[in-house]
Write a protein that holds these residues in place. Structure first.
Motif, PDB file in Angstrom:
ATOM      1  N   ASP A  43       3.554   4.668  18.499  1.00  0.00           N
ATOM      2  CA  ASP A  43       3.144   5.134  17.198  1.00  0.00           C
ATOM      3  C   ASP A  43       2.268   3.792  16.600  1.00  0.00           C
ATOM      4  O   ASP A  43       2.247   2.612  16.739  1.00  0.00           O
ATOM      5  N   ILE A  44       0.852   4.034  16.101  1.00  0.00           N
ATOM      6  CA  ILE A  44      -0.213   3.383  15.745  1.00  0.00           C
ATOM      7  C   ILE A  44       0.146   2.724  14.320  1.00  0.00           C
ATOM      8  O   ILE A  44       0.116   1.821  13.923  1.00  0.00           O
ATOM      9  N   ILE A  45       0.624   3.701  13.671  1.00  0.00           N
ATOM     10  CA  ILE A  45       0.793   3.709  12.307  1.00  0.00           C
ATOM     11  C   ILE A  45       2.355   3.921  11.802  1.00  0.00           C
ATOM     12  O   ILE A  45       2.698   5.160  12.328  1.00  0.00           O
ATOM     13  N   LYS A  46       2.797   3.116  11.045  1.00  0.00           N
ATOM     14  CA  LYS A  46       4.258   3.326  10.891  1.00  0.00           C
ATOM     15  C   LYS A  46       4.198   3.153   9.110  1.00  0.00           C
ATOM     16  O   LYS A  46       4.064   1.908   8.733  1.00  0.00           O
ATOM     17  N   ILE A  47       4.499   4.325   8.474  1.00  0.00           N
ATOM     18  CA  ILE A  47       4.568   3.804   6.968  1.00  0.00           C
ATOM     19  C   ILE A  47       5.972   4.147   6.557  1.00  0.00           C
ATOM     20  O   ILE A  47       6.328   5.739   6.853  1.00  0.00           O
ATOM     21  N   GLU A  48       6.678   3.600   5.572  1.00  0.00           N
ATOM     22  CA  GLU A  48       7.886   3.671   5.334  1.00  0.00           C
ATOM     23  C   GLU A  48       8.352   3.544   3.510  1.00  0.00           C
ATOM     24  O   GLU A  48       8.061   2.395   3.209  1.00  0.00           O
ATOM     25  N   ASP A  49       8.494   4.719   3.097  1.00  0.00           N
ATOM     26  CA  ASP A  49       8.807   4.568   1.492  1.00  0.00           C
ATOM     27  C   ASP A  49       7.730   3.874   1.028  1.00  0.00           C
ATOM     28  O   ASP A  49       7.912   2.975   0.058  1.00  0.00           O
ATOM     29  N   LEU A  50       6.216   4.159   1.073  1.00  0.00           N
ATOM     30  CA  LEU A  50       5.272   3.252   0.530  1.00  0.00           C
ATOM     31  C   LEU A  50       4.955   3.652  -0.890  1.00  0.00           C
ATOM     32  O   LEU A  50       4.866   4.844  -1.083  1.00  0.00           O
ATOM     33  N   LYS A  51       4.784   2.433  -1.517  1.00  0.00           N
ATOM     34  CA  LYS A  51       4.539   2.780  -3.120  1.00  0.00           C
ATOM     35  C   LYS A  51       3.435   1.812  -3.429  1.00  0.00           C
ATOM     36  O   LYS A  51       3.064   0.638  -2.960  1.00  0.00           O
ATOM     37  N   ARG A  52       2.487   2.620  -4.351  1.00  0.00           N
ATOM     38  CA  ARG A  52       1.604   1.552  -4.733  1.00  0.00           C
ATOM     39  C   ARG A  52       1.199   1.885  -6.244  1.00  0.00           C
ATOM     40  O   ARG A  52       1.162   3.179  -6.523  1.00  0.00           O
ATOM     41  N   GLN A  53       1.345   1.042  -7.431  1.00  0.00           N
ATOM     42  CA  GLN A  53       1.045   1.310  -8.455  1.00  0.00           C
ATOM     43  C   GLN A  53       0.148   0.420  -9.171  1.00  0.00           C
ATOM     44  O   GLN A  53      -0.162  -0.621  -8.657  1.00  0.00           O
ATOM     45  N   PHE A  54      -0.692   0.789 -10.016  1.00  0.00           N
ATOM     46  CA  PHE A  54      -1.586  -0.013 -10.886  1.00  0.00           C
ATOM     47  C   PHE A  54      -1.267  -0.145 -12.075  1.00  0.00           C
ATOM     48  O   PHE A  54      -0.863   0.561 -12.891  1.00  0.00           O
ATOM     49  N   THR A  55      -1.545  -1.316 -12.774  1.00  0.00           N
ATOM     50  CA  THR A  55      -1.303  -1.754 -14.121  1.00  0.00           C
ATOM     51  C   THR A  55      -2.567  -1.532 -14.989  1.00  0.00           C
ATOM     52  O   THR A  55      -3.655  -2.346 -14.692  1.00  0.00           O
ATOM     53  N   MET A  56      -2.747  -0.699 -15.721  1.00  0.00           N
ATOM     54  CA  MET A  56      -3.815  -0.263 -16.801  1.00  0.00           C
ATOM     55  C   MET A  56      -3.734  -0.648 -18.064  1.00  0.00           C
ATOM     56  O   MET A  56      -3.061   0.206 -18.798  1.00  0.00           O
ATOM     57  N   GLY A  57      -3.744  -1.975 -18.462  1.00  0.00           N
ATOM     58  CA  GLY A  57      -3.515  -2.113 -19.918  1.00  0.00           C
ATOM     59  C   GLY A  57      -1.935  -2.179 -19.910  1.00  0.00           C
ATOM     60  O   GLY A  57      -1.380  -2.988 -19.270  1.00  0.00           O
ATOM     61  N   THR A  58      -1.392  -1.495 -20.764  1.00  0.00           N
ATOM     62  CA  THR A  58      -0.016  -1.479 -20.980  1.00  0.00           C
ATOM     63  C   THR A  58       0.605  -0.357 -20.088  1.00  0.00           C
ATOM     64  O   THR A  58       1.865  -0.328 -19.762  1.00  0.00           O
TER      65      THR A  58
END
Lengths: 406, 247
Positions: B4-19
Motif C-alpha cells: 500500500d502506497i496510501i493508507k487512509i483511516e477514518d480521515l476527517k477534515r473540518q474548517f472553522t469559518m467564523g462561528t
C-alpha cells in the motif's frame, strides 16, 4: 550546494526583469555614488587646508599675549603688553623642545620707492623667522644677528611688494626704499608663496630686524607675538605645554589663575579649520544617506510587488518541496543581489564623479577607502533589512492559497 | 501482493469559518496500492479538493490517519511536509504552473533544486530523461510560451516524474485541454502506469474515469462509491477513433 542553487534562482529572477531591476537599483546607485563623491570632496578640502597650513610651517607654535579675563571685558591680544623681550629670551634659553624662536613685532605702513608706494605690513623678527615659516629667498640674503643687535635698517621684502614698488623691473636687492618715511636698504627678496587657504597674500610682507622695528617704527618695548618651531611635528603638543609652564613661572601666575597669554600649535589651528569642513562633510553625507534610505525603500517596494506577482510561483515551489526557509532565502538573496550590484555600480559612478569634480570643477578631492567600504556594507545591510519583510511574507504563504492565487 | 502506497483511516477534515464549522471530509477510509491508477471523482463541494490537498501533503487532517509510503503525516511539521512532497509526490495541475520565460529543462529540474542529495549533473541528466519519457526530448530549451497546451502539460508531467515519486497526483490535469489533446495526455498517463507508476487523478469529468483502473466517488465529504474498473479503455484507441483534424 543548496545555497548556490538559491543564488542561481535569485539571479535568474533578476535577469528576467532587467529593466525593473535596473530602475530599482538606481536609488541605491545614486545613494552610494553621492556618499562617495561627498566624502571625497570633504576629505579633499580637509587635506587642502592641512597642506596649506603645513606650508606655513606645520610645527610652528604661536605665543600671544592676552587671554586675560581678570577684568570685566576681555581685551584683544594685540593691545596687551604682557609679552616682553625678556619672556622671549627665557623661552629661547629654557624650552629645549623648540628648535627656532623669534619675537614678532608688526605694524602697518606705507612702502615708498620713488614715485611708487604700497601699503604693507612690516614684521620685526630675527633670522630664525625663515626657518619657522619654511620660506627661502629668491635673491639677496637674510639679515643676520649682528643686524639685529645693531638695529640695522635693512629689509627683506615679499614678491607683492616688489611688484608694486619696483614696477619698472628694477632689481630690488641693493636699492633703498622707505617704510613710513624711514629709509631701509633691501637686502633680499622672499620666495613667492601665493595666497593661503584663507585668502591672505603671503607675499605682501616687509621683514626687518625686530630691534629696528621696535625702536624706529613702532616705538614700543613689548612684543606682539613670539613664534617658534618645535623640533618635530610630534613634539609640538609637548612644546606647547613646556612653553606654557615657562611663561606661567615667568609671569608669576598662581595655580588658580588663568594664563594671561595663549600658546597654540598649528595642529590646533588645523583641527579648528578641519572641524568646519568636517561639519560640512557630515551634512553632505547625511543628505546622501537619505537617498540611500530611499533606495532601500525602493527595493522593499519592488520586492513586495515581486512577491505578489509571483505568488503562484511561490505556491508551486512549495508544492514541489521548497521549504519556507528556501523561499525566504530566495527573495532575500534577490534583494541583496539587487542592492550589492547597485552598490557596485554606485561605487564606480561615485569614483567617476570624483574624477569629474577634480578635473572639471577643480575642487580638491580625495577618495577615502573607508567611504567605499562603508557605503558598500550599508548597501548589503540595506538589502537584508528591506528585503527581509517581503521575503518573510513570501515564506509564510500557505501553499494551497498561493497555488490558487490568480 | 503489492504494498500500500496510501493508507487512509477514518480521515476527517473540518474548517472553522467564523462561528460555523464546515465538515469537508467526514470519516474517509481507503488504501491505494502500488501501481494503481485511481480517479477521485465528485462534483464541486464534495470534498474533492480537500482530499487532494491532504493526499498532496499540502494540508493535514483534523483527525484520522494518513500514511504515505509508510510515513504518518499527522505529526509532521511544515518543513517535514515539504520534504515528503519533494521526495514522494509528483504534482500535476490544471493550469500546468510552469515558470514563465524558463526553459522546459529548467522547469523539470525545479523539484530537484530543493533536494540537496542530487548533484547538478545528475539533475540535468534526470530532467532530460524525464522529458524524453513524455516525448519532448527535442524541445528541452523551449520556454512555455513556445509550447502548445498539450506540450506544456507534458513538461509538467516530466516535472512530476523527475524526483521518482511514489505517486503522481494530478488535479484536473486535462481540464484546460481539448478532447484530442486530453486523450493524448491520458494515453501518456496510461503508458506511465503500465511502467508501474502509481497515479491518483482528481477530476469531475466522468469519461476520464473510464481510463483508470479504479474510481472513488466522493459526495458531501463521504465516499459514495469505490469500485474497480474491469474494462479499462485504452486512451490510444479512443484517440484513433476521433475524426481526423481539419487541417
Amino acid at each position: 550546494m543548496r545555497l548556490l542553487n538559491l543564488i542561481k534562482i535569485a539571479f535568474k529572477a533578476i535577469v528576467l526583469n532587467k529593466m525593473r531591476t535596473l530602475l530599482t537599483m538606481l536609488g541605491i546607485i545614486i545613494g552610494v555614488a553621492s556618499v562617495i563623491a561627498m566624502l571625497a570632496i570633504g576629505e579633499g578640502s580637509k587635506e587642502s587646508i592641512r597642506s596649506t597650513i603645513s606650508n606655513m610651517g606645520s610645527n610652528m607654535i604661536t605665543i600671544q599675549p592676552g587671554a586675560d579675563d581678570r577684568g570685566p571685558a576681555r581685551g584683544s591680544g594685540g593691545d596687551v603688553q604682557t609679552l616682553t623681550l625678556q619672556n622671549y629670551e627665557v623661552i629661547k634659553a629654557q624650552a629645549d623642545l623648540l628648535s627656532y624662536v623669534t619675537p614678532v613685532v608688526n605694524g602697518g605702513g606705507q612702502v615708498i620707492n620713488g614715485s611708487n608706494n604700497w601699503p604693507s605690513t612690516i614684521y620685526g623678527v630675527n633670522p630664525d623667522y625663515l626657518e619657522i615659516k619654511v620660506v627661502g629667498l629668491q635673491s639677496g640674503s637674510m639679515f643676520t644677528n649682528v643686524d639685529v643687535q645693531s638695529a640695522s635698517k635693512v629689509v627683506v621684502i615679499g614678491q607683492t611688494v616688489v611688484d608694486n614698488v619696483f614696477s619698472d623691473g628694477q632689481e630690488p636687492v641693493g636699492q633703498m626704499i622707505r617704510f613710513n618715511n624711514i629709509p631701509f636698504k633691501v637686502i633680499g627678496v622672499l620666495e613667492e608663496k601665493g595666497e593661503n587657504t584663507f585668502g591672505q597674500d603671503q607675499d605682501d610682507v616687509v621683514i626687518a630686524p625686530y630691534t629696528t622695528v621696535q625702536k624706529r617704527i613702532l616705538a614700543i618695548d613689548y612684543l606682539n607675538q613670539v613664534i617658534a618651531s618645535a623640533i618635530s611635528e610630534d613634539d609640538a603638543a609637548d612644546a606647547v605645554t613646556q612653553v606654557t609652564e615657562i611663561l606661567r613661572t615667568e609671569h608669576k601666575l598662581l595655580d588658580a589663575e588663568e594664563d594671561d597669554f595663549s600658546v597654540r600649535s598649528m595642529e590646533e589651528l588645523i583641527s579648528t579649520f578641519s572641524s568646519t569642513s568636517e561639519m560640512l562633510t557630515v551634512l553632505l553625507v547625511a543628505v546622501a544617506s537619505i537617498s540611500l534610505l530611499i533606495g532601500g525603500i525602493g527595493i522593499m517596494n519592488i520586492m513586495y510587488v515581486s512577491v505578489k506577482e509571483r505568488t503562484k510561483e511561490i505556491g508551486l515551489r512549495m508544492a514541489v518541496g521548497g521549504k519556507g526557509s528556501d523561499i525566504l532565502m530566495q527573495f532575500l538573496i534577490e534583494a541583496i543581489l539587487i542592492s550589492i550590484t547597485g552598490g557596485l555600480l554606485g561605487v564606480i559612478l561615485g569614483l567617476g564623479a570624483t574624477v569629474f569634480i577634480e578635473n572639471f570643477l577643480n575642487w580638491p578631492t580625495s577618495v577615502a577607502l573607508y567611504s567605499i567600504v562603508i557605503s558598500f556594507a550599508v548597501c548589503a545591510i540595506t538589502g537584508i533589512f528591506f528585503g527581509w519583510y517581503p521575503a518573510r511574507k513570501a515564506s509564510a504563504l500557505d501553499p494551497i492559497t498561493a497555488l490558487r492565487y490568480e | 501482493m503489492s504494498k500500500d502506497i496510501i493508507k487512509i483511516e477514518d480521515l476527517k477534515r473540518q474548517f472553522t469559518m467564523g462561528t460555523e464549522t464546515v465538515h469537508a471530509l467526514k470519516g474517509i477510509s481507503f488504501n491505494i496500492k502500488e501501481g494503481e491508477f485511481v480517479t477521485i471523482m465528485g462534483s464541486s463541494g464534495s470534498g474533492k479538493s480537500t482530499m487532494l490537498n491532504i493526499l498532496g501533503c499540502l494540508d493535514q487532517p483534523t483527525s484520522g490517519e494518513y500514511e504515505i509510503d509508510g510515513v504518518s503525516v499527522k505529526a509532521l511539521s511544515r518543513n517535514e511536509l515539504a520534504t515528503i512532497r519533494n521526495e514522494k509526490i509528483g504534482f500535476i495541475f490544471q493550469s500546468y504552473n510552469l515558470l514563465a520565460r524558463t526553459s522546459a529543462i529548467e522547469n523539470v529540474e525545479l523539484p530537484l533544486l530543493y533536494n540537496s542529495k542530487v548533484s547538478t549533473e545528475e539533475r540535468r541528466e534526470r530532467a532530460i530523461k524525464a522529458l524524453e519519457m513524455v516525448g519532448l526530448g527535442d524541445r528541452l530549451h523551449h520556454t512555455p510560451s513556445q509550447l502548445s497546451g498539450g506540450q506544456q502539460q507534458r513538461v509538467a508531467i516530466a516535472r512530476s516524474l523527475v524526483n521518482n515519486p511514489v505517486m503522481i497526483l494530478a488535479d484536473e490535469a486535462t481540464g484546460n485541454l481539448d478532447t484530442r489533446t486530453s486523450y493524448e495526455i491520458m494515453s501518456l498517463f496510461q503508458e506511465l502506469n503500465q511502467k508501474g507508476i502509481t497515479i491518483t487523478f482528481v477530476t469531475h469529468e466522468p469519461d476520464i474515469a473510464t481510463f483508470s483502473s479504479r474510481t472513488i466517488v466522493l459526495k458531501d465529504g463521504s465516499i459514495m462509491q469505490d469500485y474497480k474498473n474491469h474494462k479499462v479503455q485504452s486512451a490510444a484507441e479512443q484517440l484513433a477513433k476521433l475524426p481526423k483534424q481539419d487541417d
